[in-house]
Design an enzyme around this catalytic site. Structure first.
Site, mmCIF file in Angstrom:
data_model
loop_
_atom_site.group_PDB
_atom_site.id
_atom_site.type_symbol
_atom_site.label_atom_id
_atom_site.label_comp_id
_atom_site.label_asym_id
_atom_site.label_seq_id
_atom_site.Cartn_x
_atom_site.Cartn_y
_atom_site.Cartn_z
ATOM 1 N N LYS A 1 1.018 4.277 -2.970
ATOM 2 C CA LYS A 1 0.369 5.357 -2.711
ATOM 3 C C LYS A 1 1.775 6.338 -3.175
ATOM 4 C CE LYS A 1 -3.657 4.850 -1.408
ATOM 5 N NZ LYS A 1 -4.663 5.498 -2.359
ATOM 6 N N TYR B 1 0.872 -1.279 0.126
ATOM 7 C CA TYR B 1 0.094 -0.210 -0.013
ATOM 8 C C TYR B 1 0.849 1.273 0.078
ATOM 9 C CZ TYR B 1 -3.530 3.275 1.877
ATOM 10 O OH TYR B 1 -4.384 4.365 2.066
#
Length: 310
Positions: free
Chosen positions: A181, A177
């Site tokens: 991002k 993640y």
């Protein structure tokens, strides 16, 4: 609160596509744009936290909610991490409302693991939805806006991407993640530089709010106040900035920027900037380079702590 189409509104007449808009932040964004007079394409694949399909249609529910308040909205259930789904998102906006003015990339889910336990499939799945799911809608929207420019109809177009504090600082147990991002931040900077000639501004937010992805992992932090006071983690707190960034003239000239937003706080993030440096004018030995690095670190600002680090 009813939408403000009749009274104008910050986004009156604009057509806005929001991905992952069936719940959480995306739903809040869609409702906030509608309240400012925008027509909304509500995209949501309707999946669980791990990306598996859910039996209901949250996109249709949010679109109906907007219409019940007097706004204009259409549901889109395509997978925006595929060429077909991303292309159909743009086509739905143009076919239904005649144009596309703003794209809000928001869709995502989690498959958290410590790195030593992170499977390749979990890495690929998160990269696909977050990073590819930003790239493909952005690409197809940009192709549309470039064609409009070449036809003499230069748009006043806006893209708002969704990063995270995990992408800025890292987050323990979220290597996939965090990397995705962080990648979205790089994509935002490139898109802002490339697409300005077509009338497109591209920015990113790093929000903190209570969603399905955060309320379980950070239950104490994300809980609503028991005394009924200001709910700092309500997703609706993030949407006003997103609406402003997605507006036309009010946000003119703002592009390639990243904003952290949480509760009542908005912060412009500076990103990677050159800190202390030394130029020897010739090649270093490893020992010399090490001594130089140590000395520079004594003058450098320390990095922010990684989320979840002890």
């Amino acid at each position: 609160m009813r939408h403000s189409k009749e009274s104008g509104g910050l986004c009156a007449g604009r057509v806005v596509a929001v991905t992952g808009a069936g719940r959480g932040l995306g739903r809040a964004h869609a409702l906030a744009f509608a309240a400012e007079g925008a027509k909304i394409v509500v995209n949501d694949l309707g999946v669980g936290l791990d990306g598996t399909p859910a039996p209901d249609s949250p996109a249709a529910q949010v679109a109906q909610e907007i219409r019940s308040l007097g706004g204009d909205a259409v549901a889109h259930g395509g997978d925006v991490a595929t060429e077909r789904g991303a292309a159909s998102l743009v086509a739905t906006a143009v076919t239904t409302f005649g144009r596309l003015d703003t794209l809000v990339n928001n869709a995502g889910f989690l498959r958290d693991r410590m790195l030593v336990n992170l499977d390749e499939d979990d890495w690929d799945a998160v990269m696909r939805v977050h990073l590819k799911g930003h790239f493909l809608p952005l690409k197809h929207a940009a192709v549309h806006w470039r064609a409009e420019t070449k036809a003499g109809r230069t748009p006043v177009a806006r893209v708002v991407n969704t990063s995270s504090g995990a992408g800025l600082l890292g987050s323990v147990g979220q290597g996939n993640y965090s990397a995705a991002k962080a990648g979205i931040l790089g994509l935002t900077l490139v898109a802002a530089a490339e697409l300005g000639r077509y009338g497109v501004q591209v920015n990113a937010i790093a929000p903190a709010a209570r969603t399905r992805m955060t309320e379980a992992a950070f239950a104490t932090t994300m809980a609503a106040p028991a005394d009924g006071g200001f709910d700092a983690m309500a997703p609706e707190n993030v949407s006003p900035l997103v609406v402003w960034l997605g507006s036309g003239a009010p946000s003119d000239g703002v592009s390639g920027r990243v904003f952290e937003t949480e509760g009542g706080r908005i912060t412009v993030m500076d990103g990677w900037r050159a800190g202390p440096g030394i130029d020897k004018g010739q090649r270093w030995t490893p020992a010399q380079a090490g001594r130089a690095a140590r000395e520079l670190l004594t003058r450098a600002e320390p990095p922010g702590p990684v989320y979840g680090a002890s």
